[in-house]
Scaffold this motif. Structure first.
Motif, PDB file in Angstrom:
ATOM      1  N   THR A   1      37.121  31.244  33.624  1.00  0.00           N
ATOM      2  CA  THR A   1      37.821  32.554  33.085  1.00  0.00           C
ATOM      3  C   THR A   1      37.291  33.665  33.833  1.00  0.00           C
ATOM      4  O   THR A   1      36.334  34.012  34.170  1.00  0.00           O
ATOM      5  CB  THR A   1      37.284  32.712  31.722  1.00  0.00           C
ATOM      6  OG1 THR A   1      37.748  31.554  31.083  1.00  0.00           O
ATOM      7  CG2 THR A   1      37.591  33.825  31.125  1.00  0.00           C
ATOM      8  N   GLY A   2      38.229  34.717  34.246  1.00  0.00           N
ATOM      9  CA  GLY A   2      37.963  35.667  34.985  1.00  0.00           C
ATOM     10  C   GLY A   2      38.060  35.823  36.471  1.00  0.00           C
ATOM     11  O   GLY A   2      38.115  36.735  37.205  1.00  0.00           O
TER      12      GLY A   2
ATOM     13  N   GLU B   1      40.288  41.116  25.884  1.00  0.00           N
ATOM     14  CA  GLU B   1      38.716  41.487  25.920  1.00  0.00           C
ATOM     15  C   GLU B   1      37.851  41.208  24.828  1.00  0.00           C
ATOM     16  O   GLU B   1      38.321  41.564  23.733  1.00  0.00           O
ATOM     17  CB  GLU B   1      38.693  43.040  26.367  1.00  0.00           C
ATOM     18  CG  GLU B   1      39.383  43.424  27.453  1.00  0.00           C
ATOM     19  CD  GLU B   1      39.452  45.045  27.842  1.00  0.00           C
ATOM     20  OE1 GLU B   1      38.223  45.305  27.101  1.00  0.00           O
ATOM     21  OE2 GLU B   1      39.948  45.503  28.759  1.00  0.00           O
TER      22      GLU B   1
ATOM     23  N   TYR C   1      33.919  39.732  28.238  1.00  0.00           N
ATOM     24  CA  TYR C   1      34.868  38.819  29.080  1.00  0.00           C
ATOM     25  C   TYR C   1      36.375  39.692  29.000  1.00  0.00           C
ATOM     26  O   TYR C   1      36.471  40.136  27.858  1.00  0.00           O
ATOM     27  CB  TYR C   1      34.906  37.589  28.712  1.00  0.00           C
ATOM     28  CG  TYR C   1      33.668  36.595  29.309  1.00  0.00           C
ATOM     29  CD1 TYR C   1      33.662  35.735  30.207  1.00  0.00           C
ATOM     30  CD2 TYR C   1      32.742  36.498  28.380  1.00  0.00           C
ATOM     31  CE1 TYR C   1      32.545  35.115  30.596  1.00  0.00           C
ATOM     32  CE2 TYR C   1      31.628  35.732  28.694  1.00  0.00           C
ATOM     33  CZ  TYR C   1      31.509  35.254  29.933  1.00  0.00           C
ATOM     34  OH  TYR C   1      30.320  34.424  30.289  1.00  0.00           O
TER      35      TYR C   1
ATOM     36  N   ASP D   1      40.533  38.504  30.017  1.00  0.00           N
ATOM     37  CA  ASP D   1      41.465  37.651  30.948  1.00  0.00           C
ATOM     38  C   ASP D   1      42.780  37.538  30.280  1.00  0.00           C
ATOM     39  O   ASP D   1      43.144  38.589  29.293  1.00  0.00           O
ATOM     40  CB  ASP D   1      40.687  36.156  31.099  1.00  0.00           C
ATOM     41  CG  ASP D   1      41.537  35.318  32.167  1.00  0.00           C
ATOM     42  OD1 ASP D   1      40.460  35.112  33.168  1.00  0.00           O
ATOM     43  OD2 ASP D   1      42.444  35.110  32.227  1.00  0.00           O
TER      44      ASP D   1
ATOM     45  N   GLY E   1      39.215  31.446  28.558  1.00  0.00           N
ATOM     46  CA  GLY E   1      37.958  31.837  27.684  1.00  0.00           C
ATOM     47  C   GLY E   1      37.516  30.910  26.719  1.00  0.00           C
ATOM     48  O   GLY E   1      36.590  31.219  25.910  1.00  0.00           O
TER      49      GLY E   1
ATOM     50  N   GLN F   1      33.935  29.728  27.122  1.00  0.00           N
ATOM     51  CA  GLN F   1      32.815  30.790  26.890  1.00  0.00           C
ATOM     52  C   GLN F   1      32.859  30.798  25.308  1.00  0.00           C
ATOM     53  O   GLN F   1      32.188  31.896  25.037  1.00  0.00           O
ATOM     54  CB  GLN F   1      33.350  32.195  27.526  1.00  0.00           C
ATOM     55  CG  GLN F   1      33.211  32.254  29.095  1.00  0.00           C
ATOM     56  CD  GLN F   1      34.366  31.431  29.836  1.00  0.00           C
ATOM     57  OE1 GLN F   1      35.285  31.387  29.279  1.00  0.00           O
ATOM     58  NE2 GLN F   1      33.782  30.537  31.031  1.00  0.00           N
TER      59      GLN F   1
END
Length: 476
Positions: A106-107, A135, A139, A141, A207, A210
């Protein structure tokens, strides 16, 4: 002594992952699965921050969730036609493309390129596609959402199939979770050539590793928008099996409000057993994938997962070579058939013509009159009729009747005045026509009196003419 310590550590980790589950109010509680005596492993995201806590969101009362009693409705032939198109070759093409980007963290650029690829594929088959930017928790994405609108204009029901396209660092993430995303992309490609009554969304989240971040924002926004999401099918790690037992079973995780989806999928598996050959194993409650975000926001969702946990999970060895593609085809076919049955296959359909209205245009108060309504459907579907009598009274979808077969309905008006009868038709696919209007005059009393007065004058005039003729004859 060292062996004993290692054994105890393994035992403690096994117990932790077997029992860990977060309830709706955020507390830790034991997993109590249905019909499983010894669950071996419950998957969880791989990059949870040290201070991460599953959000406790109670904006929607679970007591308000509707009870769904959806039954299999499509014909066997229609669903079988779909199932047979989904094969290893199609799935492998998507798997190879997704894993070719490398670890999709992610990201990162790799994750972004993967999102662009998913977007492009859905766009190519004609779906309405958007990036859903998010957001959360430090994080940011993009999720990818592809929408396939239903043909039933009266339905606001939405069905979602989803997976996550991100992976942990160092892992190509073939099974976790390119498998789920490949499934929804393959299903989308097949479905694009058909129509369904209800809207379907294909959603690829980032995400997840995470802590379900992308799906958290997505589901929360859906709830705020009051989206009528009836069911969510989350596919995460559905391609690993090494024995016949593993290959003949699939786990479905559920909460109390989503048991009906599991039961529905079990019915689908039985109905199409010759083409799917899987047993659905209800597997209880876990928070470990994106389905949980929908639970937190009051939606029904399940988590489809391979029966035997993949030991290459979150490692560089999570590759296509370590998947069982025959098993992966079976789990994907189950999800396809379940989604098709839930969204209900539609047909290319045209609405019927507005109905003609035949009956008296003038009448008296408190006298019943008959009116005939007739519409033709070019697809020869059967027809219903809806009538607004203009006085606050309605006839609500009488029918169904054969195309071109009129229906006669009687009505009386209490008050005097001018009324507009409005009528429309719909077919068995709920496609409605435009309105047709017919004006009716229920005259006021002064009009009736004047009419009677004129009739009496005419009668006297006729008598006068007759008398005049008589006098003429006598004079002759």
């Amino acid at each position: 002594m060292k062996k004993i310590v290692v054994f105890l550590m393994i035992l403690m980790l096994s117990t932790f992952f077997t029992t860990l589950s977060i309830g709706h109010n955020g507390e830790i509680k034991n997993l109590i699965p249905r019909n499983i005596n010894y669950p071996e492993f419950i998957p969880i995201p791989g990059e949870l921050p040290e201070d991460f806590q599953v959000p406790d969101k109670q904006s929607i009362s679970y007591g308000n969730l509707p009870y769904y009693n959806i039954e299999i409705q499509s014909s066997d032939g229609e669903i079988i036609e779909l199932i047979e198109q989904l094969d290893v070759e199609m799935l492998l093409g998507y798997l190879e493309n997704l894993t070719s980007f490398g670890p999709r963290v992610t990201g990162t650029e790799e994750c972004s390129v993967a999102a662009d690829y998913i977007y492009s594929e859905f766009e190519d088959v004609g779906f309405d596609v958007r990036f859903h930017n998010w957001e959360y928790y430090g994080y940011s994405d993009r999720n990818v959402e592809a929408t396939f609108p239903g043909v039933d204009v009266t339905s606001d029901e939405i069905y979602i199939i989803c997976g996550h396209y991100d992976s942990v660092p160092g892992s190509p993430g073939a099974d976790d979770d390119a498998s789920g995303v490949a499934t929804l992309m393959a299903i989308g490609e097949i479905f694009s050539n058909y129509s369904f009554n209800h809207t379907i969304r294909f959603v690829a989240f980032s995400g997840e590793e995470q802590g379900l971040l992308g799906s958290h924002v997505y589901a929360e926004e859906a709830a705020l928008n009051e989206d009528n999401i009836v069911a969510v099918l989350n596919a995460d790690m559905t391609g690993y099996a090494i024995t016949e037992v593993h290959g003949n079973n699939v786990r479905v995780f559920e909460d109390d409000f989503s048991v009906w989806i599991t039961d529905f999928m079990d019915d689908v598996a039985v109905q199409y057993n010759d083409y799917i050959r899987l047993n659905v194993v209800p597997s209880g409650y876990t928070w470990g994938s994106d389905h949980y975000s929908f639970w937190e926001n009051g939606y029904c969702a399940i988590f489809a997962h391979e029966y035997e946990f993949n030991p290459y999970w979150h490692t560089p060895s999570d590759t296509i070579d370590n998947m069982n593609l025959t098993y992966f085809e079976k789990t994907s076919r189950l999800l396809l058939a379940s989604l098709a049955e839930l969204a209900q296959m539609g047909v290319d359909n045209s609405e019927p013509n507005p109905p003609s209205i035949v009956g008296p245009a003038i009448g008296k108060p408190e006298v019943s009159y008959n009116y005939t309504f007739t519409a033709v459907d070019i697809d020869d579907d059967r027809i219903y009729y809806y009538v607004d009598w203009g006085d606050g009274q309605f006839t609500d979808w009488a029918g169904p009747f054969d195309s071109g077969e009129g229906v006669t309905i009687d009505h009386l008006w209490i008050e005097k005045g001018e009324y507009s009868i409005r009528a429309k038709s719909k077919d068995t696919h709920n496609q409605e026509s435009n309105w047709e209007t017919f004006k009716v005059n229920i005259p006021r009393e002064k009009v009736i009196v004047r009419t009677i007065y004129l009739e009496n004058i005419l009668k006297l005039f006729n008598r006068f003419i007759n008398l005049n003729r008589l006098f003429t004859l006598i004079n002759l």
